[in-house]
Design an enzyme around this catalytic site. Sequence first.
Site, PDB file in Angstrom:
ATOM      1  N   TYR A 151       0.846  -1.210   0.000  1.00  0.00           N
ATOM      2  CA  TYR A 151       0.000   0.000   0.000  1.00  0.00           C
ATOM      3  C   TYR A 151       0.879   1.258   0.000  1.00  0.00           C
ATOM      4  CZ  TYR A 151      -4.058   2.900   1.345  1.00  0.00           C
ATOM      5  OH  TYR A 151      -5.064   3.839   1.388  1.00  0.00           O
ATOM      6  N   LYS A 155       1.149   3.924  -2.962  1.00  0.00           N
ATOM      7  CA  LYS A 155       0.715   5.313  -2.721  1.00  0.00           C
ATOM      8  C   LYS A 155       1.882   6.289  -2.933  1.00  0.00           C
ATOM      9  CE  LYS A 155      -3.628   4.421  -1.837  1.00  0.00           C
ATOM     10  NZ  LYS A 155      -4.671   4.793  -2.813  1.00  0.00           N
TER      11      LYS A 155
HETATM   12  P1  NAD Z   1     -13.753   1.257  -0.231  1.00  0.00           P
HETATM   13  O1  NAD Z   1     -13.379  -0.147   0.045  1.00  0.00           O
HETATM   14  O2  NAD Z   1     -14.944   1.870   0.438  1.00  0.00           O
HETATM   15  O3  NAD Z   1     -13.917   1.496  -1.793  1.00  0.00           O
HETATM   16  C1  NAD Z   1     -13.029   0.962  -2.727  1.00  0.00           C
HETATM   17  C2  NAD Z   1     -13.675   0.988  -4.087  1.00  0.00           C
HETATM   18  O4  NAD Z   1     -12.765   0.392  -5.035  1.00  0.00           O
HETATM   19  C3  NAD Z   1     -14.978   0.172  -4.165  1.00  0.00           C
HETATM   20  O5  NAD Z   1     -15.891   0.837  -5.019  1.00  0.00           O
HETATM   21  C4  NAD Z   1     -14.510  -1.139  -4.775  1.00  0.00           C
HETATM   22  O6  NAD Z   1     -15.544  -1.852  -5.454  1.00  0.00           O
HETATM   23  C5  NAD Z   1     -13.463  -0.626  -5.736  1.00  0.00           C
HETATM   24  N1  NAD Z   1     -12.539  -1.661  -6.193  1.00  0.00           N
HETATM   25  C6  NAD Z   1     -11.774  -2.492  -5.453  1.00  0.00           C
HETATM   26  N2  NAD Z   1     -11.089  -3.320  -6.248  1.00  0.00           N
HETATM   27  C7  NAD Z   1     -11.417  -3.000  -7.526  1.00  0.00           C
HETATM   28  C8  NAD Z   1     -11.057  -3.496  -8.798  1.00  0.00           C
HETATM   29  N3  NAD Z   1     -10.196  -4.521  -8.937  1.00  0.00           N
HETATM   30  N4  NAD Z   1     -11.608  -2.940  -9.883  1.00  0.00           N
HETATM   31  C9  NAD Z   1     -12.516  -1.931  -9.769  1.00  0.00           C
HETATM   32  N5  NAD Z   1     -12.896  -1.407  -8.600  1.00  0.00           N
HETATM   33  C10 NAD Z   1     -12.354  -1.944  -7.485  1.00  0.00           C
HETATM   34  O7  NAD Z   1     -12.426   2.080   0.108  1.00  0.00           O
HETATM   35  P2  NAD Z   1     -12.146   3.640   0.334  1.00  0.00           P
HETATM   36  O8  NAD Z   1     -11.667   3.778   1.734  1.00  0.00           O
HETATM   37  O9  NAD Z   1     -13.251   4.484  -0.152  1.00  0.00           O
HETATM   38  O10 NAD Z   1     -10.865   3.810  -0.596  1.00  0.00           O
HETATM   39  C11 NAD Z   1     -10.866   4.562  -1.793  1.00  0.00           C
HETATM   40  C12 NAD Z   1      -9.474   5.075  -2.053  1.00  0.00           C
HETATM   41  O11 NAD Z   1      -9.099   5.959  -0.995  1.00  0.00           O
HETATM   42  C13 NAD Z   1      -8.412   3.986  -2.098  1.00  0.00           C
HETATM   43  O12 NAD Z   1      -7.472   4.275  -3.118  1.00  0.00           O
HETATM   44  C14 NAD Z   1      -7.764   4.089  -0.733  1.00  0.00           C
HETATM   45  O13 NAD Z   1      -6.445   3.630  -0.731  1.00  0.00           O
HETATM   46  C15 NAD Z   1      -7.836   5.579  -0.495  1.00  0.00           C
HETATM   47  N6  NAD Z   1      -7.691   5.977   0.902  1.00  0.00           N
HETATM   48  C16 NAD Z   1      -8.601   5.553   1.840  1.00  0.00           C
HETATM   49  C17 NAD Z   1      -8.434   5.966   3.147  1.00  0.00           C
HETATM   50  C18 NAD Z   1      -9.389   5.588   4.240  1.00  0.00           C
HETATM   51  O14 NAD Z   1      -9.095   5.870   5.407  1.00  0.00           O
HETATM   52  N7  NAD Z   1     -10.518   4.972   3.949  1.00  0.00           N
HETATM   53  C19 NAD Z   1      -7.342   6.782   3.504  1.00  0.00           C
HETATM   54  C20 NAD Z   1      -6.462   7.163   2.521  1.00  0.00           C
HETATM   55  C21 NAD Z   1      -6.650   6.760   1.222  1.00  0.00           C
END
Ligand code: NAD
Length: 256
Positions: A151, A155
């Site tokens: 990760y 990132k």
């Molecule tokens: P989430 O699990 O709620 O959503 C992830 C989304 O990606 C979902 O719609 C899922 O269906 C989709 N996905 C996963 N694998 C896939 C694939 N192979 N093909 C197509 N779609 C796919 O997660 P989130 O927390 O909303 O994360 C979204 C982004 O934000 C990510 O890149 C994550 O790294 C980043 N992020 C999240 C956080 C946090 O605290 N939640 C913090 C920093 C960064």
Amino acid sequence: MLKGKTALVTGSTSGIGLGIAKALAAQGANIVLNGFGDVEGPKAEIAALGVQVAYHGADMTKPAEIEAMVAFAKETFGSLDVLVNNAGIQHVARIENFPVERWDAVIAINLSSAFHATRAALPGMLAKNWGRIINVASVHGLVGSAEKSAYVAAKHGIVGLTKVTALENATSGVTCNAICPGWVLTPLVQKQVDAKAAALGITNEEATGLLLGEKEPSKQFTSTDELGALAVFFCSPAGNNVRGVAWNMDGGWVAQ
Ligand code: NAD
């Protein structure tokens, strides 16, 4: 502000992607959703904002499907103006125990998919001399944490890709920037809260407090609405000369 424009948000059936898609739709953009799980619920939420919405189920591990999704956005709405590379997954384990297949999946979904979508979207944006590419990175694009090797590598990689995309298009109307959230309470993080609660034999609330307390001085989650507002700013005229930044919204996490 975005009326008549089209935004494609990868991984937008859930969490941050859905929040950003709603914020862009509220500005009038037609939306192409992508991701797994329930599709009809997110589609209805976007349609309720008075814009058109379409869905493409491309798997972010498959370059040909990503290219097809970008072509679908252009065919469906006439252009692709805003690309949000957001889809992401997590896997938590020490390096010596990290399954090779999980490493490959995290790098493919969290990093390589952004390259594939960007290379497919750029020619159309450059032809119109307007475009916004927003990469959802993380505080883990700026600092590391143990047991998150794939990760953190992905990132940091996407922050680098953001800078190069911005530089290669710096004299055009196409900008590229990254958003770096701290903790956001989405299904991706809920799994980590659940794992902590189970491992330590504590309640969900105690596990949430521990998770926030370890890293995030504000002890607050960032909301998907707040992240959506930042994406809207990048798309606004005021964001015209914001290029190649990695903007953290993290309650002070990387200020420490
Ligand atoms: P989430 O699990 O709620 O959503 C992830 C989304 O990606 C979902 O719609 C899922 O269906 C989709 N996905 C996963 N694998 C896939 C694939 N192979 N093909 C197509 N779609 C796919 O997660 P989130 O927390 O909303 O994360 C979204 C982004 O934000 C990510 O890149 C994550 O790294 C980043 N992020 C999240 C956080 C946090 O605290 N939640 C913090 C920093 C960064």
